[in-house]
Structures are given as structure tokens and as C-alpha cells.
Motif scaffolding. Structure first.
Motif, mmCIF file in Angstrom:
data_model
loop_
_atom_site.group_PDB
_atom_site.id
_atom_site.type_symbol
_atom_site.label_atom_id
_atom_site.label_comp_id
_atom_site.label_asym_id
_atom_site.label_seq_id
_atom_site.Cartn_x
_atom_site.Cartn_y
_atom_site.Cartn_z
ATOM 1 N N MET A 147 0.838 -1.208 0.000
ATOM 2 C CA MET A 147 0.000 0.000 0.000
ATOM 3 C C MET A 147 0.870 1.254 0.000
ATOM 4 S SD MET A 147 -2.928 -1.217 -0.373
ATOM 5 C CE MET A 147 -3.911 0.280 -0.279
ATOM 6 N N LEU A 148 1.939 1.238 0.798
ATOM 7 C CA LEU A 148 2.824 2.409 0.852
ATOM 8 C C LEU A 148 3.560 2.620 -0.468
ATOM 9 C CD1 LEU A 148 4.741 2.332 4.262
ATOM 10 C CD2 LEU A 148 3.523 4.279 3.263
ATOM 11 N N ALA A 302 9.606 -3.351 6.048
ATOM 12 C CA ALA A 302 10.734 -2.693 5.377
ATOM 13 C C ALA A 302 11.422 -3.657 4.404
ATOM 14 C CB ALA A 302 11.739 -2.192 6.410
ATOM 15 N N THR A 303 11.468 -4.919 4.753
ATOM 16 C CA THR A 303 12.090 -5.904 3.867
ATOM 17 C C THR A 303 11.330 -5.983 2.547
ATOM 18 O OG1 THR A 303 12.795 -7.166 5.784
ATOM 19 C CG2 THR A 303 12.806 -8.318 3.672
ATOM 20 N N VAL A 304 10.007 -6.091 2.651
ATOM 21 C CA VAL A 304 9.206 -6.160 1.419
ATOM 22 C C VAL A 304 9.374 -4.858 0.632
ATOM 23 C CG1 VAL A 304 6.871 -6.374 0.481
ATOM 24 C CG2 VAL A 304 7.582 -7.828 2.379
ATOM 25 N N ARG A 305 9.442 -3.741 1.332
ATOM 26 C CA ARG A 305 9.603 -2.457 0.636
ATOM 27 C C ARG A 305 10.937 -2.398 -0.124
ATOM 28 N NH1 ARG A 305 8.462 2.995 3.108
ATOM 29 N NH2 ARG A 305 8.252 3.348 0.874
ATOM 30 N N ALA A 508 0.244 -1.106 -16.071
ATOM 31 C CA ALA A 508 0.800 -1.083 -17.425
ATOM 32 C C ALA A 508 1.064 0.351 -17.890
ATOM 33 C CB ALA A 508 -0.150 -1.792 -18.381
ATOM 34 N N ASP A 509 0.308 1.315 -17.337
ATOM 35 C CA ASP A 509 0.528 2.717 -17.713
ATOM 36 C C ASP A 509 1.558 3.389 -16.798
ATOM 37 O OD1 ASP A 509 -0.893 2.664 -15.397
ATOM 38 O OD2 ASP A 509 -2.578 3.888 -16.104
ATOM 39 N N ARG A 510 2.121 2.611 -15.910
ATOM 40 C CA ARG A 510 3.090 3.127 -14.922
ATOM 41 C C ARG A 510 2.541 4.310 -14.135
ATOM 42 N NH1 ARG A 510 8.841 1.521 -17.534
ATOM 43 N NH2 ARG A 510 8.599 -0.695 -17.094
ATOM 44 N N LYS A 511 1.235 4.246 -13.894
ATOM 45 C CA LYS A 511 0.590 5.203 -12.989
ATOM 46 C C LYS A 511 0.192 4.401 -11.754
ATOM 47 C CE LYS A 511 -0.447 8.911 -15.874
ATOM 48 N NZ LYS A 511 0.569 8.512 -16.834
ATOM 49 N N PHE A 512 0.457 4.984 -10.600
ATOM 50 C CA PHE A 512 0.245 4.247 -9.363
ATOM 51 C C PHE A 512 -0.703 5.028 -8.456
ATOM 52 C CE2 PHE A 512 4.139 3.095 -11.332
ATOM 53 C CZ PHE A 512 4.197 1.724 -11.208
ATOM 54 N N PRO A 513 -1.609 4.335 -7.785
ATOM 55 C CA PRO A 513 -2.578 5.061 -6.954
ATOM 56 C C PRO A 513 -1.999 5.559 -5.622
ATOM 57 C CG PRO A 513 -3.073 2.715 -6.944
ATOM 58 C CD PRO A 513 -1.909 2.898 -7.853
ATOM 59 N N THR A 514 -0.772 6.018 -5.636
ATOM 60 C CA THR A 514 -0.169 6.668 -4.460
ATOM 61 C C THR A 514 -0.519 8.153 -4.524
ATOM 62 O OG1 THR A 514 1.804 7.038 -5.764
ATOM 63 C CG2 THR A 514 1.820 5.093 -4.361
ATOM 64 N N VAL A 519 5.667 5.403 -7.856
ATOM 65 C CA VAL A 519 6.096 4.420 -6.858
ATOM 66 C C VAL A 519 6.823 5.161 -5.739
ATOM 67 C CG1 VAL A 519 7.517 2.373 -6.426
ATOM 68 C CG2 VAL A 519 6.424 2.680 -8.657
ATOM 69 N N ASN A 520 6.541 4.756 -4.521
ATOM 70 C CA ASN A 520 7.152 5.373 -3.353
ATOM 71 C C ASN A 520 8.340 4.494 -2.923
ATOM 72 O OD1 ASN A 520 7.582 6.716 -0.915
ATOM 73 N ND2 ASN A 520 5.889 5.648 0.109
ATOM 74 N N LEU A 521 9.513 4.781 -3.487
ATOM 75 C CA LEU A 521 10.673 3.931 -3.171
ATOM 76 C C LEU A 521 11.100 4.126 -1.726
ATOM 77 C CD1 LEU A 521 12.989 4.443 -6.310
ATOM 78 C CD2 LEU A 521 11.367 2.583 -5.881
#
Ligand code: MGD
Ligand code: MGD
Ligand code: SF4
Ligand code: MO
Length: 652
Positions: A147-148, A302-305, A508-514, A519-521
Motif C-alpha cells: 500500500m505504501l 521494510a524488507t518487502v519495501r 501497465a501505464d506506470r501510474k500508481f494510486p499513491t 512508486v514510493n521507493l
């Protein structure tokens, strides 16, 4: 004599498993005589896992509870439904009036993944709202990470793996916990896709892979960051990543904060392992499949992130055959607006801390507990504390079909239906097919489904109207968002249907619902504290195994000591096959040792799901603790040591 005809009926497996299989039951004289995988279900493909292929032993187990039971001292005696429900309703009304509804604890786990179980949630919400659990001991830390990072949580279509050139199984034991992924993986392998498994534990999936990387438990962040460093150093990362990822520079700085040797040492892998993984990510499309085990650690989220960030900058997001798959949105097709779920609880106890939480709750204290679809005494940390907590309420009600460790703590046990008697709807967390479950046989005696129990109770506490509808009406309500798109109840009754709301390729459009659309790296990862100690040099990992679904064992419960697998080098002076004591800070248990030189020297493996009453419960040794985010339980970071049995006990 004429052989009675065999009828074939279709239903669904509702167990807590990513696969949500289609089942074909063969019925003779009203009895289920055989259970098979549905050959027409695209994921099930006609076969079942070991545990469910043996489900009929459970279905017809003479120990199944078929009548309500009430406690009498340390024993139970049968009572009628009327008596049981009246007693419960009276108590619920009394404590609600005296102490308010939050003095009631409602705990539901995933004994059945059926969506109808949410109707019982809705009952307790309307009667209360009562105290419920927060967080999720199964997948919470990883859910929070997804989600983050991406603003949503779903996965590529399972068959999109047909397009992958590289498949990275990051902490997944497919042979045990997701067997219906195997045909797809084997097909990919046959056409030459490259496989890497990353797991501190040697397990069968290693045999499917070109490379097996065996980091220290919890070493994955270091492994991911070292790998990311190689991608950056060689310009192997996506030069466009900055257009769809926030904090690219900070993530790069994080990767550069240590040299490769240090990352490799922290992960306890070789630099060659990092190089291998980095080059795998350039063999595109590369799919990253993240398992559920690695996030059940202190730094799990944090590991998954970190893994998310590595795979994101590698340029594999949003492309066929790529992506990061952790969970499919199993409830995504269903309208569950009749309940707020976990969103706004009146009061919640974090699930990993259920034991201590029952005691800690004040103002009002927990006076009544209701447990359904779960065996928290066996399955949650601090088993003894949970048992004590349930035993010391004014009334504890457990709804189950068997005398589990948790049922033993009840004042009233209500017997319920098995999956072959259930009427429900299911989605899956491992793929996107939806399925209906239909009773293929009738329940024995007077056994009731959770919904029937809810209806009976609702009638007695003034909520009859809210829960008077039949199951089909609830099903239609839950399907209202997709019924126009080919998933009406009638269509689902014909067979499984793919969720029309789920795409094939995520983002696929590289748009993320953040919030920023990108993407929140991750930018900062706390150094993992060394989980083992000099005194207790082994990490206890109680993992899924073929013979059980959590605490539901194929052969009833376990007799005798649990099997603990360790590397022979760490087991001096013990012998292979001998007995020993496993001791944590919290407690100890007797085990039979099995040596395995494929394992790391810092782990001790036990089966997940052992019962407290059999002396096999790993969770009795595990302290209640929450992961860094998402309220998952820290199941695999408990240091233990082996001790000899007291001199007066035989060690063989
Ligand atoms: N037979 C069987 N199948 C099951 C279940 C069962 O009890 N029995 N349980 C079901 C349930 S409840 C769930 S949630 C799902 C998923 O059930 P899980 O048991 O979570 O399955 P996996 O995703 O395979 O994750 C387990 C793997 O993660 C690895 N792992 C543990 N720690 C680490 C780590 O620090 N790093 C890395 N890289 N790997 C690590 C373990 O060694 C193991 O191989 O499966 C379901 N399937
Ligand atoms: N040490 C350690 N502990 C773990 C794990 C681990 O890896 N290691 N894994 C964790 C994970 S991933 C999970 S998901 C949890 C699972 O923990 P639980 O969800 O508590 O798992 P089960 O033991 O399967 O308990 C389910 C119970 O529900 C009952 N049941 C089945 N169908 C129904 C139904 O329709 N209605 C009702 N009322 N009851 C039903 C079954 O008989 C069974 O007793 O355990 C967690 N605990
Ligand atoms: S437990 Fe999982 S793999 Fe086994 S039959 Fe059920 S859904 Fe399929
Ligand atoms: Mo789970």
C-alpha cells in the motif's frame, strides 16, 4: 446387488490457501466418497494438495463435534441448540448493558475464506460495535508495504508468468503453500525461463531453480540493496525510473551506503549471489514473486519495501511477464459495504498481542469472547497466555467442528459446517478466479453454519430483520458490482469466473494510486538487530508443511514430540533422531531432532500448527510482538537453544 449411482457435484475449497480450488465431490448414498480437483478450473487443473485430498478423513472423523457442548468443570457435556443460544444471547445482552459492547471480544480467523463470514462480522458490528482484532498475522507487514509503495495491492494474472524470462521466487515454498503455481512454473522452466529462489531454508522449490540463494533469516534487505547497487553501478537500472518512481536518488544513496562486500556479509551471501541476482533482473521480463514468510519478522514490512524498490528500478514494473506479485486482491470483486470490516473498530487488540491484550483491555475489561474460524491458542504467539485469557472470561464461545486447543478453553462450543457443507462465495489471494461453494452433502446431526448461528442469535437479540435473508440474497448483494460484467450468481453457479475487475498486467501505464501517482521507493531501512544471541544461537521457524492446514492436521493431531530440523553441526552433543528440549526465553518443549545438512546453522525448523495439548506448539515459545508496520506477528525471530532432557528422561 446393484451399485448405487455416483453423482458428481462441484464446490470450492474454502481453506486459507492462495489457490481457492474447484472441487469435484463424488457422492454415493448422500455420502462423499471421493474428492478431486476440478479439471475444468483453469488453476486447479484437476488436482488437489495433499492435505485436502485427505479431507474426507476430517469430514467423517468420529471426533467431529456435532452437538453444542457446555463446560462442566474440566469436561464438556452436550446441550441443545436452544439452551446454548439462549445462554449466549442472555450473556451478550447482559454485558452489553452493564459494560458496553466493547466488553465483548469477537475474534475471527481464516478457517474458511468464504465471504459469507463477513456477515457474522456485520452482526457483531451492529450488536456492538464490539472489540475486534487489528493487524493481520498472516500478511499484514507485506500488505502495508504494498500500500505504501504502490498505493494498492494486487498482482499480475497468474498466467502472465507465461511471458516471463526470469522468475524470482523471493521466499516462496511453492511445493507446500501454493501447489497450483507449480504447473505454470514448470511450463516456464520447460521453455527456458531462468529461476532463482531466495530462502534461508532449504526446501523443495530449490530443485526447480537455477540458483538457490540462502541468506541469513531477515537478510533480504541487505541482499536487495546490494543487488540494487550493482544495477546502479552498471547502469542496468531503468533510465526512465525517475519518471515513475519517487525518491530514486535517495534509494540509490541507500544502495551506495555500503559496499558490495558489506551488503553480502550482512545478508550472509556471496558477492557472486548479488551479481547473479542483478543480472537476472536484466533478463527481462523478470517477475518477482514475494512469499508471505519473509515479512513475519521484526523488519518485515521494510524488507518487502526494499524488494519492491529493487524490482521497481529494474524496469520490470508494468510489463507483461514482469511485475511484483505478493497478494491478489481476493475480495476485490465483492461488495462488502454491509460491514466496515477492520476500518473503524470501536476498540481493537492487535492480533499478534491477543493473549496479553485480553488481559490488558480495561474500561471495560473483556468479559465475553467469541472465537470462530480460528485456533488462536495454537496459532498465535504466547499460546499459554491466550488459553488463560479465554479460560478466565465470564463466557467464551468457540465455533468450530473439532475440539481444538481453543475450543478446550470455551464455556460453550457451537459445532459448525465443514467446507463440503458450506454455501458461500470465494475469491483467491493467489489468482483472480472467483468461485461459488455449494453444499455437496448435508451437515450431520444438527450442525449449523456460521450464518445460521448468526441468524439464530440475531433473532434473540433484536436484530432478526438485519439477518433474515437467505444466503443467495447475500451472495447477490456481494456480487452487485460485477453482476453486469459476467459474474452474476447464475453465471458463477455454472463454474468459476475470472474477476472482470482484475487486469492481466498491473500498472501497465506506470501510474500508481499513491498520492503522487508514482512508486514510493523506500529511502531508509533500519539495520536488522541480530535476532539470535550467544545464549540462544538458533532462530525458531515454524513453517507450513504438507500434512497440515495451519493446526488442521491430515492425521488428526500430532502424537509425540514435534520434529525439529537442524544442521548437524549445531546439534552437538545430540544425535539424529534423539530427543532434546527447545528453549526460548518464554518456554520450552521436547522435540525429536532430525538432522539436515542443507539447512543453515542458525535456524531450527518446526512444523507450523502443532497443538499445545500435544506439547507440539511452537507458538508457546514465541513472544507476542508486532512487525515494523501492518500489525503482522514476528513469528520467525525467536532465538532458541537446544538443551538435553533431564537425566531421568530417556533421550530416545
Ligand atoms: N500445506 C500448507 N499450505 C499452506 C498453509 C499450511 O499451513 N499448510 N498455510 C497457508 C497460509 S495461512 C498462507 S498465509 C499461505 C502462505 O504460507 P507461507 O507458509 O507463508 O508460505 P510462503 O509464502 O511459501 O512462505 C514461507 C517461506 O518463506 C521463507 N522465509 C521465512 N523467513 C524468510 C526470510 O527471512 N527471507 C526469505 N527470503 N524467506 C523466508 C520460509 O523459509 C518458507 O520457505 O499458504 C497457505 N498454504
Ligand atoms: N509459529 C507460527 N504461527 C503461525 C504461522 C506460522 O507460520 N508460524 N502462520 C500464521 C498464519 S499465516 C495464519 S493465516 C494463522 C492461521 O491461524 P488460524 O486461522 O487460527 O488457523 P487454523 O488452525 O486453520 O484454524 C482454523 C479453525 O477454523 C475451523 N473452521 C474451518 N472452517 C470453519 C467454518 O466455516 N466456520 C468456523 N467457525 N470454523 C471453521 C477449523 O476447524 C480450525 O480449527 O496462523 C499463523 N500462525
Ligand atoms: S488447500 Fe489450497 S491447494 Fe489444497 S485444495 Fe484447498 S485451495 Fe487447493
Ligand atoms: Mo496465512
Amino acid at each position: 446387488m446393484e451399485t448405487p449411482q455416483i453423482e458428481q457435484l462441484r464446490t470450492a475449497c474454502n481453506r486459507d490457501c492462495p489457490d481457492a480450488c474447484g472441487l469435484v465431490a463424488e457422492i454415493q448414498n448422500g455420502k462423499v466418497v471421493r474428492l478431486k480437483g476440478d479439471p475444468d478450473h483453469p488453476v486447479t487443473q484437476g488436482f488437489l494438495c495433499h492435505r485436502t485430498s485427505r479431507f474426507l478423513d476430517r469430514q467423517y472423523d468420529p471426533d467431529r463435534i456435532v452437538t453444542p457442548l457446555a463446560r462442566q468443570g474440566s469436561d464438556f457435556h452436550p446441550i441443545g441448540w436452544e439452551d446454548a443460544l439462549e445462554r449466549i444471547a442472555r450473556k451478550l445482552l447482559q454485558v452489553r448493558q452493564e459494560s458496553g459492547p466493547t466488553s465483548i471480544l469477537y475474534y475471527r480467523s481464516a478457517g474458511s475464506m468464504g465471504l459469507m463470514k463477513h456477515v457474522t462480522d456485520a452482526f457483531f458490528e451492529r450488536f456492538g460495535p464490539v472489540t475486534i482484532k487489528s493487524g493481520d498475522v498472516c500478511s499484514g507487514a507485506g500488505d502495508a508495504a504494498q500500500m505504501l509503495d504502490f498505493g494498492d495491492e494486487d498482482s499480475h494474472d497468474i498466467f502472465d508468468l507465461d511471458h516471463s524470462q526470469t522468475i524470482i521466487l523471493w521466499g516462496k515454498n511453492v511445493y507446500v503453500s501454493q501447489v497450483h503455481l507449480l504447473p505454470i512454473l514448470k511450463r516456464a522452466r520447460a521453455r527456458g525461463a531462468q529461476f532463482t529462489l531466495i530462502d534461508p531454508v532449504w526446501q523443495q522449490t530449490a530443485q526447480l531453480c537455477d540458483r538457490f540463494i540462502q541468506p541469513r533469516p531477515g537478510g533480504d534487505s541487505a541482499l536487495a540493496l546490494g543487488t540494487a547497487r550493482i544495477l546502479f553501478e552498471n547502469q542496468w537500472y531503468d533510465s526512465n525510473a525517475g519518471s515513475y518512481c519517487d525518491h530514486l536518488e535517495q534509494f540509490q544513496e541507500l544502495a551506495y551506503s555500503r559496499n558490495l562486500e558489506t551488503w553480502a556479509t550482512l545478508a550472509d551471501v556471496s558477492v557472486a549471489d548479488l551479481e547473479h541476482l542483478a543480472s537476472s533482473y536484466t533478463q527481462q521480463p523478470a517477475a518477482t514473486l514475494i512469499g508471505w514468510g519473509l515479512q513475519r519478522r521484526r523488519n518485515g514490512s521494510a524488507t518487502v519495501r526494499t524488494i519492491d524498490a529493487l524490482a521497481s528500478v529494474s524496469g520490470n514494473l508494468g510489463i507483461a511477464g514482469g511485475g511484483i506479485s505478493y497478494c491478489c486482491k481476493r475480495r476485490g470483486a465483492f461488495d462488502l459495504s454491509f460491514t466496515t470490516g477492520l476500518d473503524q473498530p470501536a476498540r481493537a487488540i492487535p492480533e499478534p498481542l491477543l493473549g496479553p491484550g485480553i488481559f490488558a483491555a480495561q474500561d471495560p475489561p473483556i468479559r465475553v469472547a467469541w472465537v470462530s474460524g480460528g485456533n488462536p491458542v495454537a496459532m498465535l504467539p504466547e499460546s499459554d497466555r491466550i488459553a488463560k485469557g479465554l479460560q478466565t472470561r465470564e463466557m467464551t464461545v468457540v465455533v468450530d467442528s473439532f475440539m481444538t486447543d481453543t475450543a478446550r478453553c470455551a464455556d460453550i462450543i457451537l459445532p459448525t459446517t465443514t467446507m463440503l457443507e458450506e454455501d458461500d462465495l470465494l475469491g483467491a489471494y493467489g489468482h483472480h478466479w472467483l468461485i461459488e461453494s455449494r453444499p455437496v452433502t448435508s451437515a450431520p446431526g444438527d450442525v449449523k453454519s456460521d450464518y445460521e448461528i448468526t441468524q439464530e442469535l440475531a433473532r434473540r437479540v433484536g436484530l432478526a430483520k438485519d439477518f433474515s435473508e437467505d444466503v443467495d440474497t447475500w451472495k447477490r448483494r456481494m456480487l452487485q458490482g460485477v453482476s453486469e460484467e459476467g459474474v452474476s450468481l447464475d453465471e458463477l453457479r455454472q463454474g468459476p469466473v475470472r474477476n472482470p475487475l482484475a487486469g492481466q498486467v498491473m500498472y501497465a501505464d506506470r501510474k500508481f494510486p499513491t498520492p503522487t501517482g508514482r512508486v514510493n521507493l523506500v529511502t531508509d531501512v533500519a539495520a536488522a538487530p541480530p535476532p539470535t544471541t550467544q545464549l540462544r544461537p538458533l532462530l525458531l521457524m515454524a513453517l507450513s508443511n504438507h500434512d497440515s492446514q495451519a493446526s488442521q492436521w491430515v492425521n488428526g493431531t500430532r502424537n509425540g514430540p514435534a520434529i525439529a530440523r537442524v544442521h548437524p553441526a549445531v546439534a552437538q552433543p545430540f544425535v539424529d533422531g534423539g530427543l532434546a528440549i527447545v528453549e526460548s526465553e518464554l518456554s520450552q518443549m521436547t522435540v525429536r531432532l532430525e538432522f539436515d545438512d542443507r539447512q543453515r546453522e542458525d535456524v531450527l525448523l518446526l512444523p507450523k500448527g502443532g497443538w499445545l495439548s500435544d506439547g507440539c506448539c511452537a507458538n508457546a515459545l514465541i513472544p507476542g510482538e508486532m512487525t515494523d508496520d501492518g500489525g503482522c506477528a514476528v513469528f520467525y525471530d525467536t532465538p532458541v537453544r537446544l538443551l538435553p532432557l533431564p537425566a531421568d528422561q530417556p533421550s530416545h
